[in-house]
Design a protein around this motif. Structure first.
Motif, short mmCIF file in Angstrom:
data_model
loop_
_atom_site.label_atom_id
_atom_site.label_comp_id
_atom_site.label_asym_id
_atom_site.label_seq_id
_atom_site.Cartn_x
_atom_site.Cartn_y
_atom_site.Cartn_z
N LEU A 64 0.83 -1.21 0.00
CA LEU A 64 0.00 0.00 0.00
C LEU A 64 0.87 1.26 0.00
N ALA A 68 0.85 4.13 -2.86
CA ALA A 68 0.49 5.49 -2.45
C ALA A 68 1.54 6.52 -2.89
N ILE A 79 -7.40 5.63 -4.17
CA ILE A 79 -6.89 4.46 -3.46
C ILE A 79 -6.77 4.66 -1.95
N LYS A 80 -6.97 5.87 -1.47
CA LYS A 80 -6.70 6.13 -0.05
C LYS A 80 -7.68 5.43 0.89
N ALA A 82 -8.83 2.35 0.22
CA ALA A 82 -8.72 0.90 -0.02
C ALA A 82 -8.21 0.19 1.24
N ALA A 88 -6.84 -1.41 -3.93
CA ALA A 88 -6.22 -0.20 -4.47
C ALA A 88 -5.83 -0.38 -5.92
N ASN A 91 -8.92 -0.50 -8.13
CA ASN A 91 -9.51 0.83 -8.27
C ASN A 91 -8.83 1.61 -9.40
#
Length: 242
Positions: A64, A68, A79-80, A82, A88, A91
């Motif tokens: 992640l 990010a 994605i924040k 997820a 993520a 998405n």
């Protein structure tokens, strides 16, 4: 962790135009870091075993983190929220699938209507190739072949190029797209040279005609009572004699 962070920072960030290349690069990176299995592999859901879950959570946190920091800020919102790396990743894939489809349709429409018009041969070939390359990147499974690209280019050429294209079809080996471009570009350059010579000849002929026309006018203006036109020197001499 410092080495891990520095290696991630060297990867190009995802933006609105580089998803295909970005997704390929990041997939290889995650494979190299032993993280792809929880993003798009066989270990995408949290295990029920506590010891395995602890390891999975560590890997999940790293994955992640990677996702990010290698997307532009305006894409971070997708994605924040997820909960897992797979969520993520999916998405982003869904987002750019929609974006790519819209862009793909625009490019296809542009390609169907493209014609040379006022472009030079080189500009026209470059334009068609660029559109075809974009389409192929967005839809690799239906990449545009050179044969189809050739048909598109020929269809949009100016009428004066048709004779050369027709002539090349009678060759034992039909020229490649690059060879065809060179043939047409050379002919275009030759036509421009011939046009410049013709314009100069026309200007020269026009200038000669103007000189002759002025001479005739001078003869008419100088003649009085049937007498021939005289130059200024002749008139001056006649005045002095009288």
């Amino acid at each position: 962790m410092a080495d891990f962070s520095s290696s991630v920072s060297g990867i190009e960030k995802l933006n609105n135009s580089n998803y295909n290349n970005w997704s390929t690069r990041i997939q290889y990176y995650l494979l190299g870091q032993d993280l792809w299995d929880i993003v798009g592999g066989s270990n995408t859901t949290p295990p029920t075993n506590d010891s395995k879950l602890r390891k999975w959570n560590i890997k999940s946190g790293k994955a992640l983190y990677v996702l990010a920091v290698i997307v532009e800020d305006e894409l971070l919102q997708h994605i924040k929220s997820a909960k897992t790396p797979k969520e993520a990743w999916d998405n982003l894939a869904t987002l750019f699938a929609r974006t790519n489809n819209a862009k793909l349709q625009c490019l296809e429409n542009e390609l169907l209507s493209i014609s040379q018009q006022n472009m030079t041969v080189s500009q026209y070939f470059s334009k068609v190739k660029s559109i075809c390359e974009e389409i192929s990147k967005l839809d690799p499974e239906n990449a545009i072949s050179e044969t189809r690209m050739r048909r598109i280019i020929i269809h949009g050429l100016r009428p004066e190029c048709n004779g050369i294209v027709t002539a090349t079809r009678g060759w034992a080996n039909e020229p490649t797209l690059t060879e065809l471009e060179n043939i047409l570009a050379n002919q275009e350059a030759l036509d421009k040279q011939i046009s410049k010579v013709t314009i100069k000849e026309d200007e020269s002929a026009l200038f000669s005609n103007k000189r002759g026309f002025k001479g005739q006018n001078r003869n008419r203006a100088g003649a009085r009572d049937g007498k021939p036109w005289k130059s200024h020197g002749e008139w001056q001499k006649q005045i002095e004699e009288t």
